[in-house]
Design a protein around this motif. Structure first.
Motif, PDB file in Angstrom:
ATOM      1  N   GLU A  73       0.839  -1.202   0.000  1.00  0.00           N
ATOM      2  CA  GLU A  73       0.000   0.000   0.000  1.00  0.00           C
ATOM      3  C   GLU A  73       0.874   1.252   0.000  1.00  0.00           C
ATOM      4  OE1 GLU A  73      -2.672   0.723   3.224  1.00  0.00           O
ATOM      5  OE2 GLU A  73      -1.233   0.155   4.767  1.00  0.00           O
ATOM      6  N   PRO A  74       0.388   2.334  -0.630  1.00  0.00           N
ATOM      7  CA  PRO A  74       1.181   3.565  -0.669  1.00  0.00           C
ATOM      8  C   PRO A  74       1.142   4.283   0.668  1.00  0.00           C
ATOM      9  CG  PRO A  74      -0.940   3.927  -1.711  1.00  0.00           C
ATOM     10  CD  PRO A  74      -0.880   2.459  -1.371  1.00  0.00           C
ATOM     11  N   VAL A  75       2.202   5.025   0.957  1.00  0.00           N
ATOM     12  CA  VAL A  75       2.259   5.880   2.135  1.00  0.00           C
ATOM     13  C   VAL A  75       2.905   7.185   1.727  1.00  0.00           C
ATOM     14  CG1 VAL A  75       4.417   4.737   2.864  1.00  0.00           C
ATOM     15  CG2 VAL A  75       3.152   6.163   4.488  1.00  0.00           C
ATOM     16  N   VAL A  76       2.284   8.308   2.081  1.00  0.00           N
ATOM     17  CA  VAL A  76       2.833   9.623   1.763  1.00  0.00           C
ATOM     18  C   VAL A  76       3.687  10.088   2.930  1.00  0.00           C
ATOM     19  CG1 VAL A  76       2.286  12.058   1.368  1.00  0.00           C
ATOM     20  CG2 VAL A  76       0.985  10.277   0.198  1.00  0.00           C
ATOM     21  N   ILE A  77       4.916  10.500   2.618  1.00  0.00           N
ATOM     22  CA  ILE A  77       5.878  10.948   3.627  1.00  0.00           C
ATOM     23  C   ILE A  77       6.316  12.358   3.255  1.00  0.00           C
ATOM     24  CG2 ILE A  77       8.126  10.497   4.682  1.00  0.00           C
ATOM     25  CD1 ILE A  77       7.669   7.509   3.668  1.00  0.00           C
ATOM     26  N   THR A  78       5.856  13.359   4.007  1.00  0.00           N
ATOM     27  CA  THR A  78       6.259  14.730   3.721  1.00  0.00           C
ATOM     28  C   THR A  78       7.545  15.053   4.486  1.00  0.00           C
ATOM     29  OG1 THR A  78       4.984  15.759   5.486  1.00  0.00           O
ATOM     30  CG2 THR A  78       3.836  15.349   3.412  1.00  0.00           C
ATOM     31  N   ALA A  79       8.184  16.184   4.113  1.00  0.00           N
ATOM     32  CA  ALA A  79       9.520  16.509   4.655  1.00  0.00           C
ATOM     33  C   ALA A  79      10.400  15.274   4.528  1.00  0.00           C
ATOM     34  CB  ALA A  79       9.436  16.986   6.101  1.00  0.00           C
ATOM     35  N   ALA A  80      10.370  14.676   3.352  1.00  0.00           N
ATOM     36  CA  ALA A  80      10.944  13.345   3.161  1.00  0.00           C
ATOM     37  C   ALA A  80      12.456  13.292   3.302  1.00  0.00           C
ATOM     38  CB  ALA A  80      10.540  12.799   1.791  1.00  0.00           C
ATOM     39  N   SER A  81      13.134  14.426   3.138  1.00  0.00           N
ATOM     40  CA  SER A  81      14.591  14.408   3.245  1.00  0.00           C
ATOM     41  C   SER A  81      15.070  14.607   4.676  1.00  0.00           C
ATOM     42  CB  SER A  81      15.215  15.480   2.341  1.00  0.00           C
ATOM     43  OG  SER A  81      14.806  16.778   2.748  1.00  0.00           O
ATOM     44  N   GLY A 136      11.869  11.362   7.801  1.00  0.00           N
ATOM     45  CA  GLY A 136      11.370  11.032   6.473  1.00  0.00           C
ATOM     46  C   GLY A 136      12.165   9.915   5.822  1.00  0.00           C
ATOM     47  N   LEU A 137      13.482   9.984   5.908  1.00  0.00           N
ATOM     48  CA  LEU A 137      14.327   8.945   5.329  1.00  0.00           C
ATOM     49  C   LEU A 137      14.135   7.612   6.045  1.00  0.00           C
ATOM     50  CD1 LEU A 137      17.549  11.088   4.800  1.00  0.00           C
ATOM     51  CD2 LEU A 137      15.972  10.264   3.028  1.00  0.00           C
ATOM     52  N   ALA A 138      13.994   7.659   7.369  1.00  0.00           N
ATOM     53  CA  ALA A 138      13.733   6.436   8.126  1.00  0.00           C
ATOM     54  C   ALA A 138      12.399   5.835   7.713  1.00  0.00           C
ATOM     55  CB  ALA A 138      13.746   6.733   9.623  1.00  0.00           C
ATOM     56  N   ALA A 139      11.388   6.686   7.510  1.00  0.00           N
ATOM     57  CA  ALA A 139      10.069   6.205   7.095  1.00  0.00           C
ATOM     58  C   ALA A 139      10.136   5.538   5.726  1.00  0.00           C
ATOM     59  CB  ALA A 139       9.071   7.359   7.083  1.00  0.00           C
ATOM     60  N   ILE A 140      10.921   6.097   4.820  1.00  0.00           N
ATOM     61  CA  ILE A 140      11.100   5.475   3.504  1.00  0.00           C
ATOM     62  C   ILE A 140      11.690   4.084   3.658  1.00  0.00           C
ATOM     63  CG2 ILE A 140      12.477   5.597   1.382  1.00  0.00           C
ATOM     64  CD1 ILE A 140      12.128   8.663   1.512  1.00  0.00           C
ATOM     65  N   GLN A 141      12.725   3.944   4.474  1.00  0.00           N
ATOM     66  CA  GLN A 141      13.366   2.645   4.665  1.00  0.00           C
ATOM     67  C   GLN A 141      12.422   1.645   5.328  1.00  0.00           C
ATOM     68  OE1 GLN A 141      17.134   3.111   6.639  1.00  0.00           O
ATOM     69  NE2 GLN A 141      17.925   4.516   5.098  1.00  0.00           N
ATOM     70  N   ILE A 142      11.670   2.100   6.335  1.00  0.00           N
ATOM     71  CA  ILE A 142      10.734   1.209   7.012  1.00  0.00           C
ATOM     72  C   ILE A 142       9.631   0.766   6.053  1.00  0.00           C
ATOM     73  CG2 ILE A 142       8.915   1.164   8.771  1.00  0.00           C
ATOM     74  CD1 ILE A 142      10.848   2.732  10.588  1.00  0.00           C
ATOM     75  N   ALA A 143       9.123   1.680   5.240  1.00  0.00           N
ATOM     76  CA  ALA A 143       8.105   1.315   4.258  1.00  0.00           C
ATOM     77  C   ALA A 143       8.641   0.260   3.302  1.00  0.00           C
ATOM     78  CB  ALA A 143       7.650   2.559   3.490  1.00  0.00           C
ATOM     79  N   ASN A 144       9.865   0.452   2.822  1.00  0.00           N
ATOM     80  CA  ASN A 144      10.452  -0.527   1.913  1.00  0.00           C
ATOM     81  C   ASN A 144      10.685  -1.865   2.598  1.00  0.00           C
ATOM     82  OD1 ASN A 144      10.671   0.790  -0.623  1.00  0.00           O
ATOM     83  ND2 ASN A 144      12.316   2.063   0.182  1.00  0.00           N
ATOM     84  N   ARG A 145      11.026  -1.824   3.873  1.00  0.00           N
ATOM     85  CA  ARG A 145      11.285  -3.072   4.588  1.00  0.00           C
ATOM     86  C   ARG A 145      10.052  -3.971   4.628  1.00  0.00           C
ATOM     87  NH1 ARG A 145      12.312  -4.594  10.813  1.00  0.00           N
ATOM     88  NH2 ARG A 145      13.073  -6.695  10.391  1.00  0.00           N
ATOM     89  N   ILE A 146       8.859  -3.367   4.691  1.00  0.00           N
ATOM     90  CA  ILE A 146       7.640  -4.175   4.722  1.00  0.00           C
ATOM     91  C   ILE A 146       6.958  -4.216   3.352  1.00  0.00           C
ATOM     92  CG2 ILE A 146       7.293  -3.718   7.184  1.00  0.00           C
ATOM     93  CD1 ILE A 146       4.998  -1.810   6.333  1.00  0.00           C
ATOM     94  N   SER A 147       7.665  -3.761   2.321  1.00  0.00           N
ATOM     95  CA  SER A 147       7.182  -3.786   0.932  1.00  0.00           C
ATOM     96  C   SER A 147       6.001  -2.856   0.678  1.00  0.00           C
ATOM     97  CB  SER A 147       6.819  -5.222   0.514  1.00  0.00           C
ATOM     98  OG  SER A 147       7.945  -6.065   0.605  1.00  0.00           O
ATOM     99  N   ASP A 190      17.354   7.556  -4.688  1.00  0.00           N
ATOM    100  CA  ASP A 190      18.467   6.682  -4.293  1.00  0.00           C
ATOM    101  C   ASP A 190      18.257   6.121  -2.884  1.00  0.00           C
ATOM    102  OD1 ASP A 190      19.677   7.177  -6.715  1.00  0.00           O
ATOM    103  OD2 ASP A 190      21.060   8.690  -5.929  1.00  0.00           O
ATOM    104  N   ALA A 191      17.566   6.901  -2.029  1.00  0.00           N
ATOM    105  CA  ALA A 191      17.311   6.474  -0.654  1.00  0.00           C
ATOM    106  C   ALA A 191      16.149   5.490  -0.554  1.00  0.00           C
ATOM    107  CB  ALA A 191      17.045   7.687   0.235  1.00  0.00           C
ATOM    108  N   GLY A 192      15.460   5.245  -1.678  1.00  0.00           N
ATOM    109  CA  GLY A 192      14.417   4.231  -1.668  1.00  0.00           C
ATOM    110  C   GLY A 192      13.009   4.709  -1.950  1.00  0.00           C
ATOM    111  N   ALA A 193      12.827   6.014  -2.176  1.00  0.00           N
ATOM    112  CA  ALA A 193      11.484   6.499  -2.497  1.00  0.00           C
ATOM    113  C   ALA A 193      11.021   5.912  -3.826  1.00  0.00           C
ATOM    114  CB  ALA A 193      11.466   8.023  -2.561  1.00  0.00           C
ATOM    115  N   ALA A 194       9.763   5.470  -3.868  1.00  0.00           N
ATOM    116  CA  ALA A 194       9.211   4.962  -5.121  1.00  0.00           C
ATOM    117  C   ALA A 194       8.800   6.100  -6.037  1.00  0.00           C
ATOM    118  CB  ALA A 194       8.014   4.060  -4.827  1.00  0.00           C
ATOM    119  N   HIS A 195       8.353   7.205  -5.423  1.00  0.00           N
ATOM    120  CA  HIS A 195       7.941   8.402  -6.165  1.00  0.00           C
ATOM    121  C   HIS A 195       8.385   9.619  -5.363  1.00  0.00           C
ATOM    122  CE1 HIS A 195       5.190   5.865  -8.556  1.00  0.00           C
ATOM    123  NE2 HIS A 195       4.888   5.290  -7.399  1.00  0.00           N
ATOM    124  N   VAL A 196       8.652  10.729  -6.071  1.00  0.00           N
ATOM    125  CA  VAL A 196       8.998  11.987  -5.416  1.00  0.00           C
ATOM    126  C   VAL A 196       8.095  13.082  -5.970  1.00  0.00           C
ATOM    127  CG1 VAL A 196      10.782  13.715  -4.995  1.00  0.00           C
ATOM    128  CG2 VAL A 196      11.394  11.285  -5.057  1.00  0.00           C
TER     129      VAL A 196
END
Length: 246
Positions: free
Chosen positions: A65-73, A77-88, A106-112
């Protein structure tokens, strides 16, 4: 002795951490994996605990499922990207301009999505036509309106900050029509609850050991340059954590 990290406490006045020697409660000290350097360990706990508590403990984010992460950098935000990827799950990173688009990918975001250049609601609807159930935001302000508009029925927007200097509108009709939850959140909900903290520790330590979670360090300063480190922080252009070595 064993390599350990310190979890930020609720009261920095009672348990100050700016020093060459500090005293902390045992439950806030964690033995970190031997693969993790002291520098990486120092750059770990706050952001992963914050993102874990919001996405996993509260929102029960699911794989695919998608998750929106603002202030992503930011570090969270970067930790949230990694955690989201960890659970697919599918991390959608929202940032101010496209200057950090490539590092975020490069840090793992599917979309920016770049706020200064994109129509936030339109881009989110294009990425997730069925709507986004989970939004993680530390900004507030005017983006509440397009964020709510792009959310799915029964969605949850977790607010953990207030970076915007502008008023935050309450998206009344979106909340009513979609039965949305707008939830304030502080990491102390996790660090102050021994059972939830223990579960969070296991998730984070497993991720660190496997390499799924990798602290990103923006810049390292010697302790003697602490004032310069604060100036760099206040400039707001860092990508990841700012580290001070002793």
């Amino acid at each position: 002795g064993d390599a350990v990290s310190i979890i930020p406490p609720r009261s920095m006045a009672r348990w100050p951490a700016y020093g060459e020697l500090v005293t902390f409660p045992a439950e806030l000290v964690v033995k970190h994996p031997p693969s993790l350097s002291f520098e990486a360990a120092a750059a770990t706990w706050m952001q992963y605990l914050t993102a874990y508590g919001a996405l996993i403990d509260i929102a029960h984010l699911c794989g695919d499922e998608p998750v929106v992460i603002t202030a992503a950098s930011s570090s969270v935000g970067l930790a949230a990207i990694q955690i989201a990827n960890r659970i697919s799950a599918v991390p959608i990173a929202v940032t101010r301009t496209s200057a950090k688009k490539t590092p975020l990918l490069d840090a793992g975001a599917a979309h920016v999505v770049a706020l200064a250049e994109d129509d936030l609601e339109a881009r989110l609807r294009a990425i997730a036509p069925q709507g986004v159930r989970v939004v993680l935001d530390p900004v507030g302000g005017p983006i509440f309106t397009p964020l709510a508009a792009a959310m799915a029925r029964g969605g949850i927007l977790i607010e953990y900050g207030g970076l915007s200097p502008e008023p935050t509108p309450f998206p009344l009709f979106e909340v009513l029509a979609k039965t949305l939850t707008l939830r304030g959140y502080l990491v102390h909900e996790i660090t102050g609850d021994p059972a939830r903290l223990q579960t969070a520790k296991r998730f984070i330590l497993d991720g660190l050991a496997s390499g799924a979670l990798r602290p990103i360090i923006a810049r390292t300063f010697p302790f003697e340059a602490i004032a310069e480190a604060h100036r760099f922080l206040e400039a707001g252009e860092q990508f990841g954590k700012i580290l001070v070595t002793v």
